[in-house]
Write a protein that holds these residues in place. Structure first.
Motif, mmCIF file in Angstrom:
data_model
loop_
_atom_site.group_PDB
_atom_site.id
_atom_site.type_symbol
_atom_site.label_atom_id
_atom_site.label_comp_id
_atom_site.label_asym_id
_atom_site.label_seq_id
_atom_site.Cartn_x
_atom_site.Cartn_y
_atom_site.Cartn_z
ATOM 1 N N GLY A 28 0.814 -1.211 0.000
ATOM 2 C CA GLY A 28 0.000 0.000 0.000
ATOM 3 C C GLY A 28 0.841 1.252 0.000
ATOM 4 O O GLY A 28 0.413 2.304 -0.471
ATOM 5 N N THR A 29 2.058 1.165 0.565
ATOM 6 C CA THR A 29 2.945 2.318 0.591
ATOM 7 C C THR A 29 3.598 2.547 -0.763
ATOM 8 O O THR A 29 3.745 3.671 -1.215
ATOM 9 N N VAL A 30 3.986 1.446 -1.414
ATOM 10 C CA VAL A 30 4.670 1.544 -2.696
ATOM 11 C C VAL A 30 3.748 2.080 -3.780
ATOM 12 O O VAL A 30 4.141 2.883 -4.613
ATOM 13 N N ARG A 31 2.475 1.645 -3.758
ATOM 14 C CA ARG A 31 1.556 2.037 -4.834
ATOM 15 C C ARG A 31 1.366 3.547 -4.942
ATOM 16 O O ARG A 31 1.459 4.107 -6.035
ATOM 17 N N PRO A 32 1.108 4.276 -3.828
ATOM 18 C CA PRO A 32 0.980 5.742 -3.950
ATOM 19 C C PRO A 32 2.259 6.407 -4.434
ATOM 20 O O PRO A 32 2.207 7.375 -5.194
ATOM 21 N N LEU A 33 3.424 5.884 -3.998
ATOM 22 C CA LEU A 33 4.683 6.467 -4.441
ATOM 23 C C LEU A 33 4.868 6.290 -5.945
ATOM 24 O O LEU A 33 5.290 7.202 -6.645
ATOM 25 N N THR A 34 4.518 5.108 -6.445
ATOM 26 C CA THR A 34 4.624 4.848 -7.878
ATOM 27 C C THR A 34 3.664 5.726 -8.655
ATOM 28 O O THR A 34 4.001 6.285 -9.697
ATOM 29 N N SER A 35 2.449 5.858 -8.120
ATOM 30 C CA SER A 35 1.441 6.685 -8.781
ATOM 31 C C SER A 35 1.873 8.150 -8.819
ATOM 32 O O SER A 35 1.704 8.834 -9.832
ATOM 33 N N ARG A 36 2.455 8.624 -7.724
ATOM 34 C CA ARG A 36 2.902 10.015 -7.674
ATOM 35 C C ARG A 36 4.054 10.257 -8.643
ATOM 36 O O ARG A 36 4.094 11.278 -9.328
ATOM 37 N N PHE A 37 4.986 9.292 -8.703
ATOM 38 C CA PHE A 37 6.114 9.439 -9.621
ATOM 39 C C PHE A 37 5.622 9.496 -11.064
ATOM 40 O O PHE A 37 6.103 10.301 -11.871
ATOM 41 N N ALA A 38 4.655 8.647 -11.390
ATOM 42 C CA ALA A 38 4.101 8.635 -12.750
ATOM 43 C C ALA A 38 3.419 9.963 -13.059
ATOM 44 O O ALA A 38 3.522 10.476 -14.183
ATOM 45 N N ARG A 39 2.719 10.541 -12.069
ATOM 46 C CA ARG A 39 2.047 11.825 -12.271
ATOM 47 C C ARG A 39 3.064 12.940 -12.519
ATOM 48 O O ARG A 39 2.871 13.777 -13.405
ATOM 49 N N GLU A 40 4.163 12.930 -11.732
ATOM 50 C CA GLU A 40 5.185 13.958 -11.909
ATOM 51 C C GLU A 40 5.879 13.809 -13.268
ATOM 52 O O GLU A 40 6.144 14.802 -13.956
ATOM 53 N N LEU A 41 6.139 12.571 -13.660
ATOM 54 C CA LEU A 41 6.770 12.314 -14.948
ATOM 55 C C LEU A 41 5.875 12.755 -16.094
ATOM 56 O O LEU A 41 6.337 13.325 -17.091
ATOM 57 N N ASN A 42 4.593 12.509 -15.941
ATOM 58 C CA ASN A 42 3.629 12.935 -16.954
ATOM 59 C C ASN A 42 3.563 14.459 -17.055
ATOM 60 O O ASN A 42 3.434 15.023 -18.158
ATOM 61 N N ALA A 43 3.677 15.134 -15.911
ATOM 62 C CA ALA A 43 3.668 16.603 -15.911
ATOM 63 C C ALA A 43 4.897 17.145 -16.629
ATOM 64 O O ALA A 43 4.806 18.087 -17.425
ATOM 65 N N VAL A 44 6.066 16.546 -16.384
ATOM 66 C CA VAL A 44 7.293 16.969 -17.058
ATOM 67 C C VAL A 44 7.141 16.805 -18.568
ATOM 68 O O VAL A 44 7.475 17.711 -19.351
ATOM 69 N N ALA A 45 6.627 15.647 -18.984
ATOM 70 C CA ALA A 45 6.464 15.367 -20.419
ATOM 71 C C ALA A 45 5.463 16.319 -21.059
ATOM 72 O O ALA A 45 5.669 16.798 -22.183
ATOM 73 N N ALA A 46 4.362 16.623 -20.360
ATOM 74 C CA ALA A 46 3.324 17.495 -20.917
ATOM 75 C C ALA A 46 3.836 18.927 -21.100
ATOM 76 O O ALA A 46 3.609 19.552 -22.143
ATOM 77 N N VAL A 47 4.514 19.446 -20.095
ATOM 78 C CA VAL A 47 5.050 20.810 -20.183
ATOM 79 C C VAL A 47 6.114 20.889 -21.272
ATOM 80 O O VAL A 47 6.159 21.843 -22.065
ATOM 81 N N ALA A 48 6.997 19.878 -21.329
ATOM 82 C CA ALA A 48 8.046 19.863 -22.349
ATOM 83 C C ALA A 48 7.449 19.772 -23.751
ATOM 84 O O ALA A 48 7.887 20.477 -24.672
ATOM 85 N N ALA A 49 6.425 18.906 -23.921
ATOM 86 C CA ALA A 49 5.799 18.737 -25.237
ATOM 87 C C ALA A 49 5.152 20.031 -25.715
ATOM 88 O O ALA A 49 5.210 20.371 -26.900
ATOM 89 N N ARG A 50 4.554 20.788 -24.798
ATOM 90 C CA ARG A 50 3.931 22.062 -25.175
ATOM 91 C C ARG A 50 4.974 23.035 -25.711
ATOM 92 O O ARG A 50 4.765 23.679 -26.746
ATOM 93 N N ASP A 51 6.113 23.136 -25.010
ATOM 94 C CA ASP A 51 7.144 24.076 -25.448
ATOM 95 C C ASP A 51 7.817 23.637 -26.751
ATOM 96 O O ASP A 51 8.185 24.479 -27.578
#
Length: 277
Positions: free
Chosen positions: A9-32
């Protein structure tokens, strides 16, 4: 059994958060990246700038002032200009943060449930497209001037490119966090990039610098970026000791430390300025 359930249960939220942050990096970079691709003038400037800097300034130095250096100035200059363009063009690309602020895009990003650092890193990666294009311009100008690098040397520099771009973008964040005028931002970026070109050893050796010039060269992030790039290219060659100033480990540590400091301070200033609006 309960311990296993707790760990899962501890690992799953951490993995989910990392994926969300990675997706944010990719989205902002793709826009620019998309914005850059839709701006032919930016791409043309990225190709023309190496011609002006390397072809004119470097060409004159190569023909008139390099007789007693003791090493091949062409390769020295080519490596320096490749690193310089990665650093400079990424820094100049960060000026679009001012436009994002005027359009309230920055404010919308900052209230999203992602880390501010993910937003900033995505912005830096997106701004680095023009830097990569400018490197192609440097290689073309170098080819015309009869200066080339081996494929493995180019691949080694390419591997360092993300770190160089991140270093330049992090430094620019400090400026972007304090200036909200597009005109002033462009002037400020030029003021922090052009001096580094001459003080960090991009085209002028700085091994014998002293006094204020020595101090300035040692606190500039681009100095260590350029030196690390040359350490990789000149590794195992007789000119290594004449060209490389620092141990590569020292240069790498300095780049990471200065980038981290600039990133933390710049992101804080940027977030505070948007909050104060």
């Amino acid at each position: 059994m309960s311990t296993v359930t707790l760990n899962a249960g501890t690992v799953r939220p951490l993995t989910s958060r990392f994926a969300r942050e990675l997706n944010a990096v990719a989205a902002v970079a793709a826009r620019d990246i998309t914005i850059t691709l839709k701006s032919p003038g930016t791409l043309v400037l990225s190709l023309v700038m190496p011609l002006m800097m390397m072809g004119m300034i470097g060409g004159n130095l190569m023909q008139n002032m390099t007789g007693g250096l003791g090493f091949d100035f062409g390769t020295f200059m080519l490596v320096g200009m490749l690193i310089n363009m990665l650093f400079m063009m990424t820094t100049m690309g960060m000026v679009t943060l001012v436009d994002d602020s005027d359009d309230n895009y920055s404010a919308e990003l900052l209230v999203s449930p992602v880390s501010r650092y993910s937003i900033v890193i995505g912005k830096i990666l997106g701004s680095s497209l023009a830097a990569i294009v400018s490197c192609l311009g440097v290689l073309v100008v170098g080819l015309v001037m009869g200066i080339t690098l081996a494929p493995w040397q180019l691949l080694a520099l390419l591997a360092l490119a993300p770190l160089m771009c991140l270093s330049g973008g992090a430094l620019a964040m400090i400026v972007m966090g304090t200036i909200k005028s597009n005109k002033m931002a462009n002037m400020a970026v030029m003021m922090i990039t052009m001096p580094q070109m001459f003080l960090s050893g991009v085209i002028i050796p700085i091994g014998n610098s002293s006094g204020v010039l020595w101090l300035l060269s040692r606190i500039l992030p681009m100095t260590y970026c350029v030196d690390l790039g040359r350490a990789v290219v000149y590794a195992g060659t007789p000119d290594y000791a004449s060209v490389v100033l620092f141990n590569p480990v020292v240069s790498l540590f300095a780049i990471v430390a200065l980038t981290a400091i600039c990133l933390v301070v710049g992101t804080w200033l940027y977030a505070r300025s948007e909050k104060d609006r």
